[in-house]
Design an enzyme around this catalytic site. Structure first.
Site, PDB file in Angstrom:
ATOM      1  N   LYS A 169      15.308  37.585  33.725  1.00 20.03           N
ATOM      2  CA  LYS A 169      16.229  36.445  33.730  1.00 20.03           C
ATOM      3  C   LYS A 169      17.655  36.948  33.891  1.00 20.03           C
ATOM      4  O   LYS A 169      18.100  37.852  33.173  1.00 20.03           O
ATOM      5  CB  LYS A 169      16.102  35.646  32.426  1.00 20.03           C
TER       6      LYS A 169
ATOM      7  N   SER B 224      18.126  29.074  37.406  1.00 18.39           N
ATOM      8  CA  SER B 224      19.065  29.073  36.274  1.00 18.39           C
ATOM      9  C   SER B 224      19.841  27.755  36.180  1.00 18.39           C
ATOM     10  O   SER B 224      21.042  27.740  35.891  1.00 18.39           O
ATOM     11  CB  SER B 224      20.036  30.256  36.383  1.00 18.39           C
TER      12      SER B 224
ATOM     13  N   LYS C 243      18.154  31.033  28.264  1.00 18.64           N
ATOM     14  CA  LYS C 243      17.154  30.061  28.738  1.00 18.64           C
ATOM     15  C   LYS C 243      15.723  30.510  28.447  1.00 18.64           C
ATOM     16  O   LYS C 243      14.806  29.688  28.463  1.00 18.64           O
ATOM     17  CB  LYS C 243      17.342  29.794  30.231  1.00 18.64           C
TER      18      LYS C 243
ATOM     19  N   SER D 101      23.051  32.839  30.734  1.00 18.32           N
ATOM     20  CA  SER D 101      21.805  32.113  31.035  1.00 18.32           C
ATOM     21  C   SER D 101      20.530  32.828  30.588  1.00 18.32           C
ATOM     22  O   SER D 101      19.445  32.250  30.693  1.00 18.32           O
ATOM     23  CB  SER D 101      21.722  31.820  32.535  1.00 18.32           C
TER      24      SER D 101
END
Length: 370
Positions: free
Chosen positions: A228, A119, A67, A64
């Site tokens: 992140k 997420s 992203k 993720s």
């Protein structure tokens, strides 16, 4: 006399502090060699220097963390107030809670919060569809963005980071991705936000809590600007984090950590180590470990190397056992040859009958299954 004793005690205390201080510093530096992640990087984004590197150019699925690229492309293409309707494809995408429903309407800004804080894979797909009509078409813009940023060891085939063939990045290039993402004020704001409330056009209220635990960790929360997280079975646990240390922008990138607990621990170690380097108490550190090329997640750990001796011992034992069994087989063959031909014929006949019975049974079972 008393003054001399006091001076002597002060000197002893001073030398003890130096001695134990150096010992503690050495322990901190040695602990970096025990970082459990497969690949990790600490980048001083202020100077461009790499302060720590462990397999920095190893290609690995980004999970993720991808992203961040999705968010940059979306902000390049869409206005924040634009309304996005959740499609059937987006609603059916595997994702974490809170789950979006087909037909719900959210603004681009709210979906960005949902995607970067929680997420949400559904939010990532919905935004990708709004930009390019489909997630597949959207990846064209992702890879074009990667090229603009000068990335040479990254390729993206999904907006969400869910497992997809041909998707990879490196710890070094992931740190560059976050560096460029921080140039977008909204991304910088979102990844620094611990909690947020958003609502759909229909009035459904969603409470979001950031997946990055370092934002509220007492050891590093005063340094951390945001980051992140990511996880898939192939990528394991991942985290890219931006911190402000001694007026330097420090970016730590950790990929392939075996657990969430080790992910936070490794990231904190790298942030603390960057401070030691910036204060000239330590030198930059570069590590290379043995990693299998086919499945980068399964690397050779120290424990496996230490166990090699015991494996060698067991292999010697197995070789001895194998030699004994071969000798026994040879003796049995010689005994059979010495037997009378009539006895051998009767034994062969019995085995043929058994084989025919087995084949008949197996054919009958096949008929029943079909």
């Amino acid at each position: 006399m008393k003054k001399n004793i006091k001076k002597f005690l002060v000197l002893i205390l001073f030398f003890c502090l130096i001695l134990f201080g150096k010992q503690g510093l050495a322990e901190d530096i040695n602990s970096l060699s025990e970082i459990s992640a497969i690949t990790a990087v600490t980048l001083d984004a202020t100077t461009g220097k790499v302060l720590f590197a462990k397999n920095p150019n190893l290609k690995i699925p980004p999970a993720s963390t991808v992203k961040l690229v999705t968010a940059m492309v979306v902000l390049d293409k869409l206005s924040l107030n634009k309304k996005v309707t959740i499609s059937k494809t987006a609603a059916e995408t595997p994702s974490v809670a809170p789950l979006l429903k087909e037909g719900e309407v959210y603004t681009v800004k709210d979906l960005l919060y949902l995607m970067l804080m929680k997420s949400s894979n559904q939010a990532a797909v919905a935004l990708a569809e709004e930009v390019a009509g489909s997630e597949e078409n959207f990846t064209f813009y992702m890879n074009r963005k990667a090229k603009e940023l000068g990335l040479k060891n990254s390729h993206f085939t999904s907006a969400s980071g869910l497992p997809a063939p041909g998707q990879y990045t490196t710890a070094y290039e992931l740190s560059l991705i976050l560096y460029h993402a921080l140039k977008y004020p909204l991304i910088k704001e979102i990844i620094h936000t611990p909690t947020k409330i958003i609502a759909s056009e229909n009035g459904r209220v969603l409470v979001l809590k950031n997946t990055n635990n370092l934002l509220e960790d007492p050891e590093v929360k005063n340094y951390v600007l945001g980051g992140k997280t990511g996880f898939t079975r192939a990528s394991k646990h991942c985290l890219v984090t931006a911190s402000q240390v001694n007026n330097h922008l420090i970016i730590t990138s950790v990929l392939g950590s075996p657990s969430r607990k080790s992910l936070w621990r490794d990231s904190k170690k790298l942030i603390k180590f960057s401070r030691l380097v910036l204060e000239n108490k330590a030198e930059p550190l570069y590590l290379t470990t043995v990693v299998t090329s086919q499945i980068p997640m399964h690397h050779v750990s120290k424990s496996k190397i230490f166990k090699a001796k015991s494996v060698a011992k067991s292999s010697k034992k197995s070789n001895k056992f194998a030699k004994k069994t071969t000798k026994n087989r040879k003796n049995k063959k010689l005994a059979l040859k010495k037997q009378k031909p009539s006895k051998l014929k009767t034994k062969m006949a019995k085995t043929k009958k058994k084989n025919t019975k087995i084949t008949v049974k197996s054919s009958n079972t096949q008929k029943k299954r079909s």
